[in-house]
Design a protein around this motif. Structure first.
Motif, PDB file in Angstrom:
ATOM      1  N   LEU A  85       0.817  -1.210   0.000  1.00 49.77           N
ATOM      2  CA  LEU A  85       0.000   0.000   0.000  1.00 49.77           C
ATOM      3  C   LEU A  85       0.854   1.265   0.000  1.00 49.77           C
ATOM      4  CD1 LEU A  85      -2.753  -0.940   2.631  1.00 49.77           C
ATOM      5  CD2 LEU A  85      -2.935  -0.996   0.129  1.00 49.77           C
ATOM      6  N   SER A  86       0.366   2.272  -0.711  1.00 48.42           N
ATOM      7  CA  SER A  86       0.979   3.596  -0.638  1.00 48.42           C
ATOM      8  C   SER A  86       0.622   4.233   0.707  1.00 48.42           C
ATOM      9  CB  SER A  86       0.464   4.474  -1.768  1.00 48.42           C
ATOM     10  OG  SER A  86      -0.924   4.732  -1.590  1.00 48.42           O
ATOM     11  N   GLU A  87       1.222   5.361   1.000  1.00 45.41           N
ATOM     12  CA  GLU A  87       0.950   6.040   2.270  1.00 45.41           C
ATOM     13  C   GLU A  87      -0.521   6.425   2.393  1.00 45.41           C
ATOM     14  OE1 GLU A  87       2.516   9.960   4.765  1.00 45.41           O
ATOM     15  OE2 GLU A  87       3.789   9.053   3.218  1.00 45.41           O
ATOM     16  N   SER A  88      -1.096   6.969   1.325  1.00 45.84           N
ATOM     17  CA  SER A  88      -2.501   7.382   1.380  1.00 45.84           C
ATOM     18  C   SER A  88      -3.417   6.164   1.454  1.00 45.84           C
ATOM     19  CB  SER A  88      -2.853   8.237   0.160  1.00 45.84           C
ATOM     20  OG  SER A  88      -2.654   7.518  -1.044  1.00 45.84           O
ATOM     21  N   ALA A  89      -3.081   5.103   0.730  1.00 47.69           N
ATOM     22  CA  ALA A  89      -3.891   3.888   0.791  1.00 47.69           C
ATOM     23  C   ALA A  89      -3.798   3.230   2.163  1.00 47.69           C
ATOM     24  CB  ALA A  89      -3.448   2.915  -0.301  1.00 47.69           C
ATOM     25  N   SER A  90      -2.636   3.336   2.809  1.00 42.99           N
ATOM     26  CA  SER A  90      -2.481   2.791   4.159  1.00 42.99           C
ATOM     27  C   SER A  90      -3.386   3.508   5.147  1.00 42.99           C
ATOM     28  CB  SER A  90      -1.025   2.914   4.623  1.00 42.99           C
ATOM     29  OG  SER A  90      -0.182   2.048   3.891  1.00 42.99           O
ATOM     30  N   ALA A  91      -3.482   4.824   5.018  1.00 43.44           N
ATOM     31  CA  ALA A  91      -4.351   5.598   5.905  1.00 43.44           C
ATOM     32  C   ALA A  91      -5.812   5.194   5.705  1.00 43.44           C
ATOM     33  CB  ALA A  91      -4.162   7.087   5.659  1.00 43.44           C
ATOM     34  N   GLN A  92      -6.207   5.019   4.456  1.00 38.69           N
ATOM     35  CA  GLN A  92      -7.576   4.594   4.154  1.00 38.69           C
ATOM     36  C   GLN A  92      -7.838   3.184   4.692  1.00 38.69           C
ATOM     37  OE1 GLN A  92      -8.786   3.771  -0.033  1.00 38.69           O
ATOM     38  NE2 GLN A  92     -10.291   5.390   0.322  1.00 38.69           N
ATOM     39  N   TYR A  93      -6.858   2.309   4.538  1.00 37.27           N
ATOM     40  CA  TYR A  93      -6.963   0.943   5.064  1.00 37.27           C
ATOM     41  C   TYR A  93      -7.188   0.957   6.569  1.00 37.27           C
ATOM     42  CZ  TYR A  93      -4.554  -3.086   7.205  1.00 37.27           C
ATOM     43  OH  TYR A  93      -4.183  -4.125   8.018  1.00 37.27           O
ATOM     44  N   ARG A  94      -6.433   1.772   7.297  1.00 34.85           N
ATOM     45  CA  ARG A  94      -6.594   1.829   8.757  1.00 34.85           C
ATOM     46  C   ARG A  94      -7.969   2.351   9.142  1.00 34.85           C
ATOM     47  NH1 ARG A  94      -1.159   2.957   8.323  1.00 34.85           N
ATOM     48  NH2 ARG A  94      -1.477   5.200   8.101  1.00 34.85           N
ATOM     49  N   ARG A  95      -8.457   3.346   8.421  1.00 34.20           N
ATOM     50  CA  ARG A  95      -9.772   3.890   8.758  1.00 34.20           C
ATOM     51  C   ARG A  95     -10.871   2.854   8.570  1.00 34.20           C
ATOM     52  NH1 ARG A  95      -7.787   8.717   6.247  1.00 34.20           N
ATOM     53  NH2 ARG A  95      -8.734   8.168   4.244  1.00 34.20           N
ATOM     54  N   ARG A  96     -10.734   2.008   7.565  1.00 36.38           N
ATOM     55  CA  ARG A  96     -11.812   1.081   7.212  1.00 36.38           C
ATOM     56  C   ARG A  96     -11.709  -0.283   7.889  1.00 36.38           C
ATOM     57  NH1 ARG A  96     -12.601   1.930   0.656  1.00 36.38           N
ATOM     58  NH2 ARG A  96     -13.399   4.071   0.753  1.00 36.38           N
ATOM     59  N   ARG A  97     -10.480  -0.732   8.150  1.00 36.46           N
ATOM     60  CA  ARG A  97     -10.313  -2.126   8.549  1.00 36.46           C
ATOM     61  C   ARG A  97      -9.688  -2.334   9.924  1.00 36.46           C
ATOM     62  NH1 ARG A  97      -9.861  -2.546   2.830  1.00 36.46           N
ATOM     63  NH2 ARG A  97     -11.005  -4.362   2.015  1.00 36.46           N
ATOM     64  N   ILE A  98      -9.123  -1.284  10.516  1.00 31.13           N
ATOM     65  CA  ILE A  98      -8.365  -1.445  11.754  1.00 31.13           C
ATOM     66  C   ILE A  98      -8.889  -0.504  12.836  1.00 31.13           C
ATOM     67  CG2 ILE A  98      -6.088  -1.273  12.831  1.00 31.13           C
ATOM     68  CD1 ILE A  98      -6.208  -3.493  10.803  1.00 31.13           C
ATOM     69  N   GLY A  99      -9.099  -1.045  14.031  1.00 39.41           N
ATOM     70  CA  GLY A  99      -9.303  -0.227  15.223  1.00 39.41           C
ATOM     71  C   GLY A  99      -8.086  -0.411  16.113  1.00 39.41           C
ATOM     72  N   ALA A 168     -12.143   3.078  18.783  1.00 38.24           N
ATOM     73  CA  ALA A 168     -11.561   2.083  17.892  1.00 38.24           C
ATOM     74  C   ALA A 168     -12.623   1.276  17.151  1.00 38.24           C
ATOM     75  CB  ALA A 168     -10.651   1.150  18.684  1.00 38.24           C
ATOM     76  N   LEU A 169     -13.787   1.097  17.772  1.00 41.59           N
ATOM     77  CA  LEU A 169     -14.856   0.300  17.168  1.00 41.59           C
ATOM     78  C   LEU A 169     -15.821   1.129  16.328  1.00 41.59           C
ATOM     79  CD1 LEU A 169     -15.763  -1.955  20.230  1.00 41.59           C
ATOM     80  CD2 LEU A 169     -14.460  -2.625  18.204  1.00 41.59           C
ATOM     81  N   MET A 170     -15.606   2.432  16.256  1.00 42.71           N
ATOM     82  CA  MET A 170     -16.573   3.346  15.652  1.00 42.71           C
ATOM     83  C   MET A 170     -16.920   2.968  14.212  1.00 42.71           C
ATOM     84  SD  MET A 170     -18.413   5.970  16.353  1.00 42.71           S
ATOM     85  CE  MET A 170     -19.497   6.946  15.340  1.00 42.71           C
ATOM     86  N   ASN A 171     -15.926   2.593  13.422  1.00 45.66           N
ATOM     87  CA  ASN A 171     -16.158   2.289  12.010  1.00 45.66           C
ATOM     88  C   ASN A 171     -16.353   0.795  11.754  1.00 45.66           C
ATOM     89  OD1 ASN A 171     -16.038   4.981  11.274  1.00 45.66           O
ATOM     90  ND2 ASN A 171     -13.855   4.915  10.782  1.00 45.66           N
ATOM     91  N   ARG A 172     -16.673   0.055  12.800  1.00 46.24           N
ATOM     92  CA  ARG A 172     -16.909  -1.396  12.708  1.00 46.24           C
ATOM     93  C   ARG A 172     -15.763  -2.129  12.016  1.00 46.24           C
ATOM     94  NH1 ARG A 172     -22.064   0.935  12.210  1.00 46.24           N
ATOM     95  NH2 ARG A 172     -23.607   0.023  13.617  1.00 46.24           N
ATOM     96  N   PRO A 173     -14.544  -1.979  12.498  1.00 44.97           N
ATOM     97  CA  PRO A 173     -13.408  -2.635  11.838  1.00 44.97           C
ATOM     98  C   PRO A 173     -13.440  -4.140  12.046  1.00 44.97           C
ATOM     99  CG  PRO A 173     -12.707  -1.722  13.927  1.00 44.97           C
ATOM    100  CD  PRO A 173     -14.126  -1.261  13.713  1.00 44.97           C
TER     101      PRO A 173
END
Length: 238
Positions: A85-99, A168-173
């Protein structure tokens, strides 16, 4: 505590959520933080990672979070090749998949409890009404709804960690990472957080916990591994 709905949707998703395949991490001077590490974590597991300082625990966690890249091997989380992942894609990945839950909470002291919990939803573009409904639900379920308008500095350590878990659970990771989540807590608050993580996993949340707290590993983990010099300790199955 009311039961949490599982964060996964059904049989169509892959059984393995995290896969490390022969992962190495070499730093300048020849120091190897990870040395050919292969580990799988199944969806719905609670994996505790133990080991002394310098064993590679934090490097493993940072790889899963997309905060660090391997020197060799592959890291796949929820079907995503995180190591590519690129830096921007990594940030998006964390928002969507990781708490993520940290030892020292990492709450913003100038925001109320409610606004701290709402922050991930705001960053991901969730509508205000839906985000507020989700935040209110989490604060209620985690037993800190009465503190919604308070600032974090007025809460006990255990209460702040509950707020951090809600955020951490806000976005249902699909995956919740916890880095020494009881490390800054007194005995009673640590027990409270151990019970909370156990309850979350029982209701379907996949956990990856890095800790020195053997009581935490024994109480909330469905499986425990130990790292020594960036490798699985002898006799430990991945």
């Amino acid at each position: 505590m009311p039961r949490f709905a599982p964060t996964f949707s059904g049989m169509t998703e892959p059984e393995v959520l995290i896969e490390f395949d022969d992962v190495t991490k070499q730093y300048e001077g020849g120091v190897a933080a990870l040395a050919g590490l292969s580990v799988r974590v199944r969806r719905g597991e609670a994996l505790a990672v133990l080991g002394p300082s310098g064993s590679g625990k934090s490097t493993l966690l940072n790889m899963v979070a997309g905060l660090d890249r391997p020197t060799g091997g592959t890291v796949t989380v929820d079907g995503v090749r995180v190591d590519r992942l690129s830096e921007s894609a990594s940030a998006q990945y964390r928002r969507r998949r990781i708490g993520m839950v940290f030892q020292f909470f990492n709450l913003l002291d100038d925001l109320s409890v409610l606004d701290n919990v709402l922050l991930p939803a705001q960053l991901s573009g969730t509508g205000r009404a839906a985000a507020r409904k989700r935040a209110d639900e989490l604060l209620d379920r985690l037993g800190v709804a009465r503190h919604a308008k308070a600032f974090p500095g007025r809460l006990s350590g255990g209460e702040r960690q509950r707020v951090a878990v809600a955020r951490a659970l806000m976005n249902r990771p699909p995956l919740l990472l916890a880095d020494e989540p009881t490390g800054a807590l007194d005995t009673a608050s640590g027990q409270d957080v151990r019970r909370l993580l156990t309850e979350l996993n029982r209701d379907g949340q996949t956990l990856l916990v890095v800790t020195h707290d053997l009581a935490l590993a024994e109480s909330c983990a469905t499986r425990t591994i130990s790292l020594v010099d960036g490798r699985l300790a002898q006799g430990v199955a991945a």
